[in-house]
Design an enzyme around this catalytic site. Structure first.
Site, mmCIF file in Angstrom:
data_model
loop_
_atom_site.group_PDB
_atom_site.id
_atom_site.type_symbol
_atom_site.label_atom_id
_atom_site.label_comp_id
_atom_site.label_asym_id
_atom_site.label_seq_id
_atom_site.Cartn_x
_atom_site.Cartn_y
_atom_site.Cartn_z
ATOM 1 N N SER A 180 0.800 -1.236 0.000
ATOM 2 C CA SER A 180 0.000 0.000 0.000
ATOM 3 C C SER A 180 0.824 1.273 0.000
ATOM 4 O O SER A 180 0.384 2.286 -0.513
ATOM 5 C CB SER A 180 -0.937 0.000 1.209
ATOM 6 O OG SER A 180 -0.202 -0.145 2.403
ATOM 7 N N HIS A 208 -5.163 -4.151 -2.175
ATOM 8 C CA HIS A 208 -4.947 -3.136 -3.228
ATOM 9 C C HIS A 208 -4.813 -3.757 -4.614
ATOM 10 O O HIS A 208 -4.664 -3.034 -5.595
ATOM 11 C CB HIS A 208 -3.696 -2.304 -2.912
ATOM 12 C CG HIS A 208 -3.851 -1.477 -1.681
ATOM 13 N ND1 HIS A 208 -4.396 -0.210 -1.699
ATOM 14 C CD2 HIS A 208 -3.575 -1.745 -0.382
ATOM 15 C CE1 HIS A 208 -4.428 0.270 -0.466
ATOM 16 N NE2 HIS A 208 -3.940 -0.644 0.351
ATOM 17 N N LYS A 237 -11.891 -0.775 -1.196
ATOM 18 C CA LYS A 237 -11.001 0.009 -2.065
ATOM 19 C C LYS A 237 -11.586 0.038 -3.484
ATOM 20 O O LYS A 237 -12.529 0.779 -3.704
ATOM 21 C CB LYS A 237 -9.580 -0.538 -1.962
ATOM 22 C CG LYS A 237 -9.095 -0.449 -0.479
ATOM 23 C CD LYS A 237 -7.677 -0.814 -0.286
ATOM 24 C CE LYS A 237 -7.326 -1.040 1.188
ATOM 25 N NZ LYS A 237 -7.501 0.112 2.065
HETATM 26 N N1 PMP Z 1 -4.773 -4.686 3.954
HETATM 27 C C1 PMP Z 1 -4.215 -3.622 3.356
HETATM 28 C C2 PMP Z 1 -2.958 -3.822 2.561
HETATM 29 C C3 PMP Z 1 -4.791 -2.349 3.498
HETATM 30 O O1 PMP Z 1 -4.219 -1.286 2.921
HETATM 31 C C4 PMP Z 1 -5.980 -2.216 4.251
HETATM 32 C C5 PMP Z 1 -6.687 -0.883 4.417
HETATM 33 N N2 PMP Z 1 -5.902 0.195 4.637
HETATM 34 C C6 PMP Z 1 -6.521 -3.352 4.853
HETATM 35 C C7 PMP Z 1 -5.901 -4.571 4.677
HETATM 36 C C8 PMP Z 1 -7.756 -3.276 5.682
HETATM 37 O O2 PMP Z 1 -8.892 -3.319 4.883
HETATM 38 P P1 PMP Z 1 -10.253 -2.693 5.439
HETATM 39 O O3 PMP Z 1 -10.180 -1.239 5.220
HETATM 40 O O4 PMP Z 1 -11.318 -3.375 4.650
HETATM 41 O O5 PMP Z 1 -10.318 -3.051 6.883
#
Ligand code: PMP
Length: 396
Positions: A180, A208, A237
């Site tokens: 991310s 992502h 996302k």
């Molecule tokens: N994994 C990654 C790589 C993320 O970037 C995120 C959200 N920032 C999450 C998991 C968590 O997902 P959620 O927002 O659905 O809780």
């Protein structure tokens, strides 16, 4: 000392360390522009990659489901919270990810926690990329398995760690699919080879990657033509909604239903959320226009910034980290972007290592050519002025 007094002292330390965070308030729908704290800004930091979060078709689906089913699912899946909508969405997710089955969680965060706290056991080893998302790290902390961390994407170290740890009952390679903060893609072909050679399993968080990479946006498995043992995803996302999921074999899903505490003990997401996510997946399946626009715009931003002399990280994804260096400089850069009507916050330690502060740009399918032009021109002017790029470059 009162609790508030104690907490206020802690917050003072947080501020001293430069880690104090505050909210920004988005006052309109998540589109290419948003009114942020009263000022209209061009948003280059959202995870709404395909531009579906404010799509009318998703909202209509949610409205219909609310009228028919109300606003809350009113129970966990194993009690009264399992509805036709949850099952319909899981079938759709399994078909999107081309797996036997899928299971919904309330968020991607909880899906990661559920998988990692229930599958790797005492006597097992987790091998985790140093840049894995916080929710994977928290899941690893909840697991009784031993853990080792390998440098970001470093397959030689991963192989060495696997080779040296054959005494463990099982080995689990845990990785983000698309990272991310760096926009890098985990090398799944090499990982699969290593996993097969050293009898390990691969757990991929494709938060992502889902909707973004792979020929038709099915994620990193499709991108490399390699199947992971456990695929985790989020609906928050590219899918433009809320909720998380795991996709994999029917046995994996059956196991998680029975053992993942963050699944068992949580109220299921509302039917309206299932309905909008279902519609998003239908759109993603039938209309590749969003994905094509996203790819073309992301490539334009990448090549534009590289040509201007910026140091860009990552692979061909819509996450484009522009390296600035020191935290203060990155913060100032972001402020100056904002003065030009561009919202793209600085990412600083501890989220990223010291000296690697950056502006994390994300492109969405909704951006227009003139948005990209304004972005590149603004980066050029600020970058030249702040000596992030050389003066001799000409803006073209
Ligand atoms: N994994 C990654 C790589 C993320 O970037 C995120 C959200 N920032 C999450 C998991 C968590 O997902 P959620 O927002 O659905 O809780």
């Amino acid at each position: 000392m009162s609790l508030d007094h104690f907490l206020a002292q802690q917050l003072t330390d947080t501020k001293k360390a430069g880690l104090y965070r505050t909210f920004r308030t988005m006052e309109s729908a998540p589109k290419r522009t948003n009114r942020i704290d009263g000022v209209e800004q061009l948003v280059f930091s959202s995870n709404n990659y395909l531009g579906l979060a404010a799509d009318k078709r998703l909202a209509d689906a949610a409205k219909l489901a609310i009228e028919e089913f109300g606003t809350g699912s009113s129970g966990s899946r194993l009690t009264t919270g399992n509805t036709t909508w949850h099952q319909k969405l899981e079938t759709k997710l399994a078909s999107f990810k081309q797996t036997e089955a899928a299971l919904l969680f309330s968020s991607g965060y909880l899906a990661n926690i559920g998988v990692l706290s229930s599958i790797p056991k005492q006597g097992d080893l987790i091998l985790s990329d140093e840049l894995n998302h916080a929710s994977l790290i928290d899941g690893c902390r909840l697991s009784k398995a031993d853990k080792v961390i390998y440098p970001h994407l470093h397959m030689e170290t991963l192989e060495k760690q696997l080779k040296e740890n054959m005494q463990y009952n099982r080995r689990f390679i845990v990785t983000d699919g698309v990272f991310s903060m760096d926009g890098t893609i985990a090398p799944l072909v090499e990982m699969r080879r290593l996993a097969d050679k050293y009898e390990a399993y691969i757990i991929v968080d494709d938060a992502h990657g889902t909707g973004v990479v792979g020929e038709s946006g099915r994620g990193t498995s499709e991108h490399f033509g390699v199947l992971s043992d456990v695929i985790i995803g989020t609906l928050s996302k590219a899918v433009g909604c809320e909720g998380g999921f795991v996709a994999g074999s029917s046995i994996l899903i059956d196991y998680l239903k029975n053992h993942a505490r963050s699944f068992i003990f949580q109220t299921s997401i509302p039917q309206a959320s299932c309905a909008s996510a279902y519609t998003a997946l239908e759109i993603m399946d039938s209309d590749k226009g969003h994905l094509e626009r996203l790819r073309s715009l992301s490539a334009q931003v990448r090549s534009g910034l590289t040509n201007l002399g910026f140091n860009i990280r990552g692979d061909e994804t819509p996450i484009i980290p522009v390296m600035i260096g020191e935290a203060d400089k990155a913060f100032l850069f972001a402020e100056r972007l904002q003065a030009k009507g561009i919202f793209a916050p600085a990412i600083r330690p501890p989220t990223v290592p010291e000296g690697e502060s950056r502006i994390r740009l994300t492109v969405t399918a909704e951006h227009q050519k003139r948005d990209i032009e304004h972005l590149l021109q603004s980066f050029y002017l600020i970058g030249r002025d702040m000596k992030v790029i050389g003066r001799e470059k000409n803006f073209v």
